[in-house]
Design an enzyme around this catalytic site. Structure first.
Site, PDB file in Angstrom:
ATOM      1  N   LYS A 260       0.832  -1.226   0.000  1.00  0.00           N
ATOM      2  CA  LYS A 260       0.000   0.000   0.000  1.00  0.00           C
ATOM      3  C   LYS A 260       0.853   1.257   0.000  1.00  0.00           C
ATOM      4  O   LYS A 260       0.469   2.285  -0.528  1.00  0.00           O
ATOM      5  CB  LYS A 260      -0.920   0.063   1.243  1.00  0.00           C
ATOM      6  CG  LYS A 260      -1.833  -1.114   1.381  1.00  0.00           C
ATOM      7  CD  LYS A 260      -1.408  -2.017   2.535  1.00  0.00           C
ATOM      8  CE  LYS A 260      -1.237  -3.421   2.030  1.00  0.00           C
ATOM      9  NZ  LYS A 260      -0.138  -4.175   2.604  1.00  0.00           N
ATOM     10  N   ARG A 261       1.974   1.142   0.648  1.00  0.00           N
ATOM     11  CA  ARG A 261       2.924   2.234   0.723  1.00  0.00           C
ATOM     12  C   ARG A 261       3.268   2.797  -0.664  1.00  0.00           C
ATOM     13  O   ARG A 261       3.573   3.978  -0.809  1.00  0.00           O
ATOM     14  CB  ARG A 261       4.179   1.622   1.341  1.00  0.00           C
ATOM     15  CG  ARG A 261       5.100   2.461   2.077  1.00  0.00           C
ATOM     16  CD  ARG A 261       5.894   1.618   3.102  1.00  0.00           C
ATOM     17  NE  ARG A 261       6.430   0.365   2.580  1.00  0.00           N
ATOM     18  CZ  ARG A 261       7.449   0.294   1.736  1.00  0.00           C
ATOM     19  NH1 ARG A 261       8.046   1.378   1.309  1.00  0.00           N
ATOM     20  NH2 ARG A 261       7.877  -0.874   1.326  1.00  0.00           N
TER      21      ARG A 261
END
Length: 510
Positions: A260-261
């Site tokens: 997700k980063r």
RNA sequence: GCCCCUGUCGUCUAGCCCGGCCUAGGACAUCGCCCUUUCAAGGCGGCAACACGGGUUCGAAUCCCGUCGGGGGCGCCA
């Protein structure tokens, strides 16, 4: 013995576990399987691996099916469509696994292991700390079956392990990697059935793939070191081996596993952003593969005919959002206008630009606006922002760039002239605008960029946007239509702009 | 730590298996120019890579060995 001889129909499968949203890496695996099946006229099977009772959830299965369908991948057999080798949910196949485990137990190829989990955990850590391979010690290996059964009856808990030969080599020919080899000395006896009765991954996969007659196992590289254990199981049952193909991982920009980063990673997120499924598939196919002719914007059908698994790159690929969005822009261009409007509408509604219902005139007008404003847009969710060009007019909040454009003397002159020339007007359209700018050009001698740029700022309150010959008719028409947020027409804009910025009509004292 | 996989422009890749056609090709990104009343789009062009070191060979991105880098695995997760 290899399962797929050329006369047999290819059967591939995608076997996700319903423990979360489907990720681009998994989606690529699904796509490659699907492409292979469709290209060879084979069968694509969807199987749900839900034996991890802690993490699997029915709603995740639903999401998974929705995401795959949205992508345009369809399957011939699966939990929702059935098929002759069902059931297609592992939790519904438990009896099958037990049956085959019993068979291995009885002919001595597997055994009950009574080692407590904490003990195993301890040994594992100890081995790791000492730099040894943390494989199972083989402690319960020689407990006779009869004795083990008695212990079970007396209430002891046991897992079932496969007996792995102490030495030898397992070799297989990987479709993307070529010959791969593992030394059995380093492989401990794997658990095939947990003490809670649930099959372990390596076991259920083999039973299912074999029973479902899977000919090609195409999956992520993270499974490559499971492959020898699985091959051992095929051999234990004397089943023909499928062809294996291990796809490299998909990484983020910093070369760590995509997460997700790094931005959006789930299919669901891309769908909500307004990325086209055909664009996403197109891009996913390029992670490790490239088309032979160099044509890059491809439909699913074209991918099906061009794709070639044996030409897939072996190194990990980094997910590049820029290229995905570029492909998305290309695919958006290919869409018919009605489709563009249909896809744009939800985003416009959500932004409050469009009401729940739409009159025919509004719809027709919107369609033209969408067509123009969609140029150069990465994804549909960016559209409301572009629409503000028409729906918002805020001369009090001019950007630095716009402010600069109208700050020169010549710009000032142009704007004053326009204010003066429109002061008595009640009607405005592009023809009027063209006539007036012609006059201003003649009277002031200002032309080109110097002339049009300030006018653009006055009419739009921003430094960039559509060409004025497109913008003016659109705004004039839009202002007469019915929208939740009314559109200001050109005369309103000119007057408001003049008022806010203190521009007096030419010829009158300041 | 051990095992396995992997290493071509910033990124995705072509070429590698079957050494010479490679002055290493394409695409994204980036930069510049053209077009255009701005931006965008489009057109044209530029920058930019064979991880390193040894071999083998007349010749190596391509074959061999080593080093280094990256990833994955070593579960009663899948």
């Amino acid at each position: 013995m290899i399962r797929s001889d050329s006369t047999e129909k290819i059967r591939v499968r995608f076997a996700p576990s319903p423990t979360g949203f489907i990720h681009v890496g998994n989606a690529r695996t699904a796509l490659f399987n699907w492409l292979l099946a469709r290209q060879k006229g084979g069968v694509f099977v969807l199987r749900v691996e839900d034996t991890d009772i802690e993490r699997s959830k029915p709603e995740y299965e639903k999401n998974l099916i929705e995401d795959l369908r949205w992508l345009g991948l369809d399957w011939d057999e699966g939990p929702d469509v059935g098929g002759e080798f069902g059931p297609y949910r592992q939790s519904e196949r438990l009896e099958l696994y037990h049956q085959y485990a019993r068979q291995l137990l009885e002919n001595g190829q597997a055994y009950y292991c009574f080692c407590p989990q904490e003990e195993l955990e301890r040994q594992r850590e100890e081995a790791l700390a000492q730099g040894r391979s943390p494989a199972y010690s083989g402690r319960c290996r020689n407990i006779p079956l009869e004795k083990a059964r008695r212990r079970l009856e007396s209430g002891e808990q046991a897992a079932i392990r496969l007996k792995v030969p102490e030495e030898g080599l397992v070799r297989f020919n990987d479709l993307v990697r070529g010959e791969v080899e593992f030394d059995l000395k380093l492989i401990g006896d794997p658990i095939i059935v947990r003490s809670n009765g649930m099959p372990a991954y390596n076991f259920s996969v083999v039973i299912d793939d074999a029973l479902m007659h899977i000919t090609h196992v195409v999956r992520g590289e993270d499974h490559i070191s499971n492959t020898p254990r699985q091959i051992l199981l095929y051999q234990a049952f004397n089943w023909p081996l499928p062809v294996f193909a291990h796809l490299s991982m998909v990484m983020g920009k910093d070369n760590t596993r995509l997460s997700k980063r790094h931005g959006a990673t789930s299919i669901d997120q891309f769908r909500r952003e307004g990325v086209l499924p055909q664009a996403l598939c197109n891009y996913l196919a390029f992670l490790g593969w490239s088309p032979p002719e160099g044509k890059e914007v491809l439909t699913l059908e074209e991918l099906v005919s061009l794709f070639d698994l044996s030409h897939v790159n072996r190194a990990a690929a980094i997910f590049d959002y820029d290229k995905l969005y570029w492909l998305n822009r290309q695919h958006i261009k290919l869409l018919p206008p009605s489709k563009k409007l249909e896809l744009a509408l939800p985003y416009l509604k959500e932004a409050g630009l469009v009401g729940a219902t739409l009159g025919p005139a509004e719809e027709e007008w919107l369609s033209r606006v969408v067509e123009l404003l969609l140029e150069g847009v990465d994804k549909f969710s960016d559209l409301p922002q572009k629409f503000s060009l028409i729906f918002d007019f805020q001369p009090e909040a001019l950007a630095e760039e716009a402010r600069e454009i109208i700050s020169s003397d010549s710009a000032r002159k142009v704007l004053q002239a326009l204010v003066q020339k429109t002061s008595d007007l009640s009607d405005f359209n592009y023809e009027v605008f063209a006539r007036l700018t012609g006059e201003i050009k003649k009277e002031t001698g200002i032309k080109g960029k110097e002339l049009y740029h300030p006018l653009r700022v006055m009419l739009t309150a921003r430094a960039s946007g559509l060409e004025l010959d497109k913008f003016i008719p659109l705004v004039e028409e839009g202002a007469r239509l019915n929208f939740p947020r009314p559109i200001k027409n050109c005369l309103q804009r000119i007057r408001e702009f003049a008022c806010v910025l203190g521009i007096e009509p030419a010829g009158k004292p300041a």
